[in-house]
Design an enzyme around this catalytic site. Structure first.
Site, PDB file in Angstrom:
ATOM      1  CG  ASP A 154      59.135  48.566  47.040  1.00 49.74           C
ATOM      2  OD1 ASP A 154      59.565  49.529  47.708  1.00 49.74           O
ATOM      3  OD2 ASP A 154      57.920  48.298  46.933  1.00 49.74           O
ATOM      4  CG  ASP A 156      52.302  54.023  49.180  1.00 51.90           C
ATOM      5  OD1 ASP A 156      51.449  54.013  48.291  1.00 51.90           O
ATOM      6  OD2 ASP A 156      53.437  53.572  49.034  1.00 51.90           O
TER       7      ASP A 156
END
Length: 885
Positions: A72, A482
């Site tokens: 992404d 993350d």
């Protein structure tokens, strides 16, 4: 697992690129020289293996072992079968076009497997300054041409796991379709992707948005046209396929069809409503179109779902859901057909976070299903699989869950799922953190367990927020989005675990004590719990600190040079300081909330801050700050600054925006005044590394625009002259978060990317103290294995293994050969090289110079060829001929 990534670093990134108003300019240095191509670097990545969302995996339908993965925000990759690794394809994307590292869709041409296409663009709102584009390649992604689009694409937008939105006609490969977001409709190319025009008679541009109240335009964007599927049985070679199915983000009108090659379109009659069709996969052999439905667009959400089968010849719809709708708490998305056995279908429950994702398999076209795992007696589970994450051990996330959860998890955000069309035993699927796969999938049907392993080496997709290279201990400490960050003791190996205690979802800043580098501090984001951690053993082990009142996020943190105190500027409250390890905090005076903070690297009582054009200095350990009289600094907050190790008060500041002050500034008086370097047009980062031989000042590194050229630059003379050390093939999109040299290895630089992980480079210039290759003369026997691992029209990839078959270790090596057919190397990794006509010499880097007796070293390259591509007949280690095996 990418749960909180979307609106944190990205918002800061967008603000940093776009904000700023013109202040008064500071004094400038005399114009100095700029060199743009004077050194050769070898580039690699500090291995993490994965770390981000892989929403799509695409196998070519006509060539065995040709597969691609899209990410992404981190570009696209091609599978290398010989090494079971991925090779990056979009490292050439430049700083200004950083959004083109987001890949919303990818298509591999089954008529001409050399051709591959990527639809790129990261955001459809104002965060991404550029429109989307379709990239086309005729050499499997080694090089690209670009067709700009008149609208944006959203590789990191909601719904990005649906697809594929880009498709090549399997009968007439000059025809492609692209589904657009934002109400832009369906687009078509008839010249192999060189130009595009809207299919104006397509009746529905979509209407589904994740959250219509979102004023940023992120969650409120129309997700548009989400997949295109051709029925290859309705065309002949060279003629356009007649039947085309299109998925639309519209819960009442999700599937459309053309039966006349796109001349007319109609809603598919009898289709289910109330759901979004995430995928439409066709089994042309049996005449079934399979559809995976969810009530949301994904990739995180989804509370209900169904699977349906459409009979293309009769128009019959059959609900083939493996569980009753009432029993779903997830949507379906991942969907694939076994092309060797088309009655075999698999699907995923993509949004099932707890206790795990689920994978379903049918061998009778969806009439009956089995699950990857099931309950025996709750909470006990019976798994059809075993998991081996020994190659990427951090995938356990350091968890110790209670049943029915297990670690490692089977996954989450499992929207990309594919069975190898040539090998029924191989399956790959993407998650929010990795690519998993198996090569004995058919054990599922025989009742024995199949083994799932990471199939992700070479694919690096972390967003890097900060980097540090201490003078002793581990060479690299990282702050990542993350997955927190890692302590790398060996750049070529995956660390065993990310930072824990606390397990921050994203680390926003870290620092070490310059004269006591075993003392390390990090801060970051966490849904609940402390936002700060400390280490007293160079980051090997951690313990959580205590938050001051009001903290909501990490912000920035600075350690005193001797580790005796810390200054923290967290989100949610003002700047704080503490002595010791943060058991209690006090508010700092004289400095605004949200300021960026750093420490002097010599004086433990001196700290610095920056906010909105003002530089601040504390001489009492962070208790009070005073605004400097310095003017002309950037007025926005897109700034990074650092103090030089070993010299008190020596500060470098980079940043700004194109509509105001933007560049690189230097202070030698602790920030009381700054001088702007006139030979730097723009700069976004600054870092220091080992000084060159004979130099009196540490080496500077920056991601900057110098001499009108964007790149990564190095200066060995205090900024008087600069050398661009990367090239146009190695740009990695946005590199504005952090950069640092290595204090122990001259020429080595570590670069933060926004989705391509941690890039590091080694120089071929050994004059600075051993950072680059050597020119050794090893003795003893040797052998060489030369293997062409991939070949296509005009291009090829090869691996070379050099073995020390003698009795003495090598402290360096230099391997020479001559190409018999005039081949040219275009890119080489894990070694330095020179090529003169057909003669090539490959030399070691600093980290792979030593080769013990009985051991070997490997490197690889891509090259060009014409006519024939014969292997070299002879290889020489210095003057010694090696055995060819």
């Amino acid at each position: 697992m990418r749960r909180t990534r979307i609106l944190t670093a990205v918002l800061a990134l967008a603000a940093g690129l776009l904000a700023g108003t013109p202040p008064a300019l500071a004094a400038s240095t005399p114009k100095a020289t700029t060199t743009l191509a004077a050194d050769t670097y070898t580039w690699n990545h500090a291995r993490v293996d994965g770390g981000g969302f892989v929403p799509g995996i695409v196998f070519n339908r006509s060539e065995k072992n040709l597969a691609y993965a899209r990410t992404d925000i981190g570009g696209a990759y091609r599978w290398v079968e010989s090494s079971k690794t991925w090779t990056p394809l979009l490292d050439s994307v430049g700083f200004a076009d950083w959004g083109h590292t987001g890949v919303v869709s990818l298509a591999s041409d089954s008529v001409d497997p050399n051709k591959v296409y990527a639809a790129v663009g990261t955001y459809t709102n104002g965060w991404d300054p550029t429109n989307g584009a379709v990239l086309r390649s005729s050499d499997r992604g080694a090089s690209w041409q670009k067709a700009d689009l008149p609208f944006k694409l959203g590789g990191n937008m909601p719904g990005r796991g649906m697809g594929e939105r880009l498709a090549v006609d399997p009968n007439k490969n000059s025809v492609l379709y692209l589904g657009a977001p934002s109400g832009k409709g369906l687009w078509r190319s008839t010249d192999s992707g060189a130009s595009w025009s809207q299919v104006t008679n397509f009746p529905n541009v979509g209407n589904y948005v994740q959250d219509s109240t979102d004023t940023s335009g992120y969650a409120s964007d129309n997700q548009g046209i989400v997949w295109v599927t051709f029925d290859e049985s309705t065309g002949t070679s060279g003629s356009a396929t007649q039947t085309v199915y299109v998925g639309v983000a519209d819960k009442d009108n999700a599937v459309y069809r053309s039966t006349d090659g796109g001349a007319t379109w109609s809603r598919l009659a009898g289709q289910p409503t109330g759901y979004l069709a995430h995928k439409g996969v066709l089994d042309a052999t049996n005449g079934y179109l399979y559809l995976a439905y969810s009530d949301k667009g994904g990739p995180y959400d989804g509370g209900k779902g169904q699977l349906w089968r459409y009979a293309t010849k009769t128009g019959t719809w059959t609900n083939i859901s493996p569980v009753a709708e009432a029993d779903t708490y997830y949507g379906f998305s991942g969907l694939t057909v076994d092309r060797q056995h088309p009655g075999t279908v698999m699907a995923t429950a993509y949004s099932s976070w707890w206790p795990d994702t689920q994978i379903f398999r049918s061998t009778d076209s969806g009439s009956t299903w089995t699950k990857a795992w099931d309950y025996t007696s709750y909470p006990n589970r019976s798994n059809r699989y075993t998991m081996d994450v020994s190659s990427v051990p951090w995938l356990t996330f350091g968890a110790n869950p209670s049943l029915p959860e297990q670690t490692p998890k089977l996954g989450w955000m499992t929207e990309g799922l594919e069975i190898d069309p040539f090998n029924s035993a191989r399956m790959m699927y993407g998650t929010g953190a990795t690519v998993f796969g198996t090569e004995n999938l058919t054990n599922w049907d025989s009742g024995s367990q199949f083994t799932i392993k990471p199939m992700v080496q070479g694919l690096e997709e972390t967003a890097v927020n900060d980097l540090a290279s201490p003078p002793s201990g581990a060479p690299l400490l990282s702050a990542l989005g993350d997955i927190g960050g890692f302590r790398h003791t060996d750049l070529t190996k995956v660390p065993s675990m990310m930072y824990t205690s606390p397990n921050l979802t994203s680390t926003t800043s870290l620092d070490y004590a310059e004269t006591s580098p075993n003392t390390v501090v990090r801060v970051g984001n966490l849904d609940s719990g402390p936002h700060i951690g400390f280490s007293t053993d160079n980051g090997a082990n951690w313990f959580a600190g205590t938050d001051p009142s009001g903290v909501t996020g990490g912000g920035t943190v600075a350690a005193a040079s001797d580790g005796s105190r810390f200054v923290w500027s967290p989100a949610g409250t003002g700047v704080q300081y503490t002595t010791g390890f943060g058991t209690s905090w006090s508010a700092a005076g004289g400095i605004p909330s949200g300021a960026i903070v750093e420490s002097d690297r010599v004086d433990p009582k001196t700290f610095y801050g920056f906010k909105s054009g003002k530089f601040y200095v504390s001489s009492d350990g962070g208790a009070t700050f005073t605004a400097s009289a310095a003017t002309g600094l950037p007025s926005g907050d897109s700034v990074r600054f650092k103090a030089l190790p070993g010299t008190k008060g020596d500060v470098w500041l980079a940043g700004g925006a194109s509509d105001g002050a933007y560049g690189l500034w230097h202070s030698t008086d602790g920030g009381a005044s700054f001088t702007k370097l006139s030979n730097v047009d723009q700069a976004d980062t600054i870092g220091f590394g080992k000084a060159a031989t004979g130099a009196s000042y540490q080496t500077l590194y920056t991601s900057a625009k110098i001499g009108g050229v964007r790149g990564i630059f190095r200066s060995t003379d205090k900024g008087a002259s600069w050398t661009r050390i990367n090239d146009d093939a190695h740009q990695w999109g946005w590199t504005g978060a952090a950069i640092t040299g290595d204090p122990r290895v001259y020429g080595r630089v570590y670069i933060a990317t926004n989705g391509r992980g941690i890039i590091y480079g080694d120089s071929s210039d050994s004059s600075g103290g051993g950072g680059g290759g050597t020119d050794p003369t090893p003795t003893g026997a040797c052998s060489v294995t030369y293997k062409i691992t991939n070949q296509w029209s005009g291009g090829f990839q090869a691996d070379v293994a050099l073995a020390n078959t003698g009795s003495s270790a090598w402290s360096g090596w230099s391997l020479g050969w001559t190409f018999p057919d005039g081949q040219k190397i275009t890119q080489l990794w894990n070694a330095d090289y020179t090529q003169t006509d057909a003669a090539v010499t490959a030399k070691n880097l600093s980290w792979n110079a030593n080769v013990a007796a009985g051991s070997s070293v490997s490197f690889g390259f891509t090259g060009s060829w014409s006519g024939t591509n014969s292997k070299p007949a002879t290889f020489k280690l210095g003057d010694q001929t090696c055995t060819v095996v």
